[in-house]
Design a protein around this motif. Structure first.
Motif: not given
Length: 342
Positions: A107-130
């Motif tokens: 959630a923190l990574v997605m909020i950070y990226l979306l706040g800057r107009g970026l979309v989190a990729s699947s790989q980024v989501m998995i790394l953040a969750a890990f």
């Protein structure tokens, strides 16, 4: 006796495969558009059919069903590994706060990226969750060194989960961007909105992890008989425990990254599978857990989608309804078995 056990194993796996097939076709034909078996077959196998029906089946329902199968199986195997690691039938990613830790960091990574107009990729989501899973697991291991009571360890995990969930809810609630606010649905757990790209990534992560887990069946079986026995069988205990932690964290992180936190599957399904097979042999339990988790999540997802349609329930709400009674039974069964030993 061995012949009877062999027959039981065969019947159990046939039952799981049949349930999986029935629920697969039931799910794919459940919704606003009803199709015949031939139409579903033509769409899936021959990639032909009426455009609307084709798009609904191929682009919406099929990815969702495959996600439920893959992620449900992954969560169940993750729970089995954690139960083996802690030697506790009620250990699991959700109860120990591992899923909540993964949810918080994603959630923190997605909020950070979306706040800057970026979309989190699947790989980024998995790394953040890990990363979130490992942080929560680190706290659990720290507690386990100080507290040797398994009940207190579970309570500690629950508290970590509550803290992570509270922080996540706070961050999501006060987010301004409409895309960020939609994180609330993800944070409740759902298999909706899956794409074929998501399926490709989760398949690669989950099946590689499962293959490694299956290859570790022999040392897992030795570890189940005690650390001393495993050490005498040539198992490097420190390395083995690290491998269990990493594999269980990767599997649960992949689930959280794509579907959000899903409760009770990782605890309830391994217990049901061991009761069905009447054995805890990893070489049998690991593939059966994957099939059982897939069946359980397909069934729960169908309930979530159809019972109050068009309103959809969160998947965690449904898995809790069916999984919590199994966990309660496991706790009483563990208590009664200890009483008999005493």
């Amino acid at each position: 006796m061995k012949h009877k056990s062999y027959i039981r194993y065969q019947i159990s796996f046939i039952l799981l495969f049949v349930l999986l097939a029935v629920l697969f076709f039931w799910n794919i034909n459940s919704g606003s558009i009803q199709l015949s078996a031939k139409e579903v077959w033509d769409i899936i196998v021959h990639r032909t059919g009426e455009d609307t029906a084709y798009n609904i089946i191929w682009e919406i329902r099929l990815p969702r069903i495959l996600a439920a199968v893959i992620l449900g199986g992954a969560l169940s195997v993750s729970g089995f590994l954690l139960q083996t690691f802690f030697n506790n039938p009620i250990a699991g990613p959700f109860v120990l706060g591992i899923s909540s830790g993964a949810k918080l960091v994603v959630a923190l990574v997605m909020i950070y990226l979306l706040g800057r107009g970026l979309v989190a990729s699947s790989q980024v989501m998995i790394l953040a969750a890990f990363a979130g899973s490992m942080i929560s697991m680190g706290f659990i291991l720290l507690i386990s060194r100080k507290i040797h009571s398994m009940s207190m360890l579970v309570i500690g995990g629950v508290m970590i989960g509550y803290i992570c969930s509270a922080v996540t809810d706070f961050v999501v609630t006060f987010a301004d961007d409409s895309n960020i606010v939609n994180l609330h649905n993800w944070s409740m757990g759902s298999f909706s909105g899956m794409s074929w790209d998501n399926i490709s990534v989760m398949s690669a992560v989950v099946f590689v992890s499962l293959a490694i887990t299956f290859l570790m069946s022999k040392p897992i079986g030795a570890y189940q008989l005690g650390e001393v026995y495993a050490r005498n069988m040539g198992v490097n205990i420190k390395l083995f425990r690290v491998q269990l932690i990493l594999l269980s964290s990767i599997l649960s992180a992949c689930v959280t990254a794509f579907a959000g936190p899903i409760s009770f599957v990782g605890i309830a399904v391994p217990h049901l599978i061991k009761s069905l097979l009447k054995t805890a042999k990893p070489i049998l339990v690991i593939p059966a857990c994957f099939l059982g988790g897939a069946v359980f999540c397909l069934f729960c997802d169908m309930i979530a989608r159809t019972v109050f349609a068009p309103t959809e329930l969160s998947i965690s709400s449904v898995t809790a309804i069916f999984g919590a009674p199994v966990v309660i039974y496991a706790m009483f069964a563990q208590k009664s078995s200890r009483a008999k030993m005493d």
